[in-house]
Design an enzyme around this catalytic site. Structure first.
Site, PDB file in Angstrom:
ATOM      1  N   GLN A  77       0.843  -1.191   0.000  1.00  0.00           N
ATOM      2  CA  GLN A  77       0.000   0.000   0.000  1.00  0.00           C
ATOM      3  C   GLN A  77       0.884   1.248   0.000  1.00  0.00           C
ATOM      4  O   GLN A  77       2.088   1.182   0.278  1.00  0.00           O
ATOM      5  CB  GLN A  77      -0.918  -0.066   1.228  1.00  0.00           C
TER       6      GLN A  77
ATOM      7  N   ASN B  51       1.746   3.820   1.737  1.00  0.00           N
ATOM      8  CA  ASN B  51       2.666   4.324   2.757  1.00  0.00           C
ATOM      9  C   ASN B  51       3.662   3.279   3.244  1.00  0.00           C
ATOM     10  O   ASN B  51       4.415   3.525   4.187  1.00  0.00           O
ATOM     11  CB  ASN B  51       1.893   4.921   3.950  1.00  0.00           C
ATOM     12  N   LYS B  52       3.694   2.112   2.583  1.00  0.00           N
ATOM     13  CA  LYS B  52       4.637   1.073   3.006  1.00  0.00           C
ATOM     14  C   LYS B  52       6.052   1.394   2.506  1.00  0.00           C
ATOM     15  O   LYS B  52       6.248   2.242   1.638  1.00  0.00           O
ATOM     16  CB  LYS B  52       4.178  -0.291   2.495  1.00  0.00           C
ATOM     17  N   ASN B  53       7.049   0.671   3.034  1.00  0.00           N
ATOM     18  CA  ASN B  53       8.443   0.956   2.683  1.00  0.00           C
ATOM     19  C   ASN B  53       8.704   0.811   1.197  1.00  0.00           C
ATOM     20  O   ASN B  53       9.502   1.557   0.624  1.00  0.00           O
ATOM     21  CB  ASN B  53       9.381   0.053   3.467  1.00  0.00           C
TER      22      ASN B  53
END
Length: 379
Positions: A183, A185-187
């Site tokens: 998603q 905002n993931k790394n």
């Protein structure tokens, strides 16, 4: 004081120009659904996870639901998880017809308390969904020893844990079923999406059927469907983004660890005593530092809202909170959960705040965020 500075969000994706160009190539190719880019992304993910089978999906929620189905979890079964996670972690248990059971969290790691997890096991328990919260791993030796002792399947919610290690081994390179999210905002991101790391070719074929309507055979002789699946496949557009992101995963993880170290340096040794706040566990070997979170001092029911409002209004610094306790949502209250059942989760869920942490952040951004926190808390 700093309101004239640009807004500093708590999260922001970083997509390089080569990846943007690769997406353009996919759009011009005429093949934009699942195709060669998905196959390439799965192959590279498999290599990253030590050669284990990997299948990609259009979210990191369906990955957990499908993992439970592959593990044979259904009506009459209990699955133990943590009350501090995104609500999807528990929702997928209900989605397969099983019963969610919560165990309180450890106040230091903020992950599920493994002593309380083992105490919650009953004759109906069939699986565990641990969450590597904020990218900090659960104690994997203890977790899998408990699972082996009680003959339980494990579906790791590693949504926030790509790049996380446990004593030198990548999360996902070992264990049982491991679910990752991509998603925004993931790394690393594919916009939306996720992947499931599986144990063998049979589970991989089953995952393929679950993600595409249960189709078991397709060709000139027609199709066959032998189980109830859904429409969960990843597109080549998403996979092209993922390929560009995965190529930079080591640099992303190293930078986040450096930012986390700078946060601790800037807060200083006396910050917790002076402010009443609690910093996260200072793990720079295993955690990928997906989130940098502090626990605020308990100054009343509106203290977090007041803190977040002042951070934005006076300092132009964005914050978030991850997460509200799942068992206190209306749907879970209707299932018999309520206040006082998991006191550590309730306290941390009420007081946790997420500070800015993303790949394009600079040390100066960290210094600005810390200065803002100190200005608000150390009045």
């Amino acid at each position: 004081m700093t309101a004239t500075l640009p807004f500093l969000p708590f999260s922001k994706p970083s997509i390089d120009e080569a990846t943007i160009a690769a997406v353009g190539e996919v759009l011009r190719s005429g093949w934009i659904t699942s195709g060669p880019k998905v196959q390439a992304f799965e192959a590279q993910l498999s290599e990253y996870f030590g050669g284990r089978p990997v299948r990609t999906f259009n979210s990191g929620t369906c990955t957990m639901e499908i993992a439970l189905r592959i593990a044979g979890i259904g009506p009459g079964d209990e699955v133990i998880t943590t009350p501090i996670s995104w609500v999807a972690t528990a929702n997928v248990i209900i989605a397969v017809g099983a019963t969610p059971v919560f165990a309180d969290i450890d106040p230091a790691t903020r992950n599920i308390d493994l002593d309380k997890l083992e105490a919650a096991i009953t004759a109906r328990t069939r699986a565990i969904i641990p969450v590597h919260l904020s990218g900090l791993p659960v104690d994997m030796e203890r977790l899998y020893a408990i699972a082996a002792r009680h003959k339980l399947r494990v579906v790791e919610d590693a949504a926030q844990a790509i790049g996380t290690r446990w004593h030198g081994q990548r999360i996902g390179a070992f264990g049982d079923l491991v679910s990752f999210s991509f998603q925004a905002n993931k790394n690393i991101t594919t916009g939306e999406g996720g992947c499931l790391v599986l144990n063998n070719a049979d589970e991989a074929r089953l995952a393929e059927k679950y993600r595409l309507q249960g189709v078991s055979r397709s060709g000139v002789d027609g199709i066959d469907v032998d189980l109830l699946g859904g429409k969960y496949n990843m597109s080549d557009i998403m996979a092209a983004i993922g390929l560009g992101q995965l190529a930079n995963i080591e640099a992303i993880t190293a930078h986040r660890r450096a930012l986390a170290r700078h946060y601790f340096d800037q807060f200083g040794a006396g910050f917790e005593a002076a402010s009443g706040a609690q910093l996260p566990l200072a793990d720079f070997e295993n955690s990928n530092w997906h989130l940098f979170q502090i626990i605020l001092p308990d100054n009343g029911p509106d203290s977090r809202a007041a803190f977040m409002t002042e951070m934005a209004a006076a300092h132009n610094v964005g914050t978030g909170f991850h997460y509200a306790p799942i068992h206190l949502f209306s749907m879970y209250r209707a299932r018999g959960f309520g206040e006082g059942m998991f006191p550590c989760a309730e306290r941390i869920g009420r007081l946790t705040v997420t500070l800015p942490m993303f790949y394009s952040m600079t040390p100066a951004d960290v210094e600005r965020a810390v200065a803002a926190v100190k200005s608000v808390l150390l009045k």
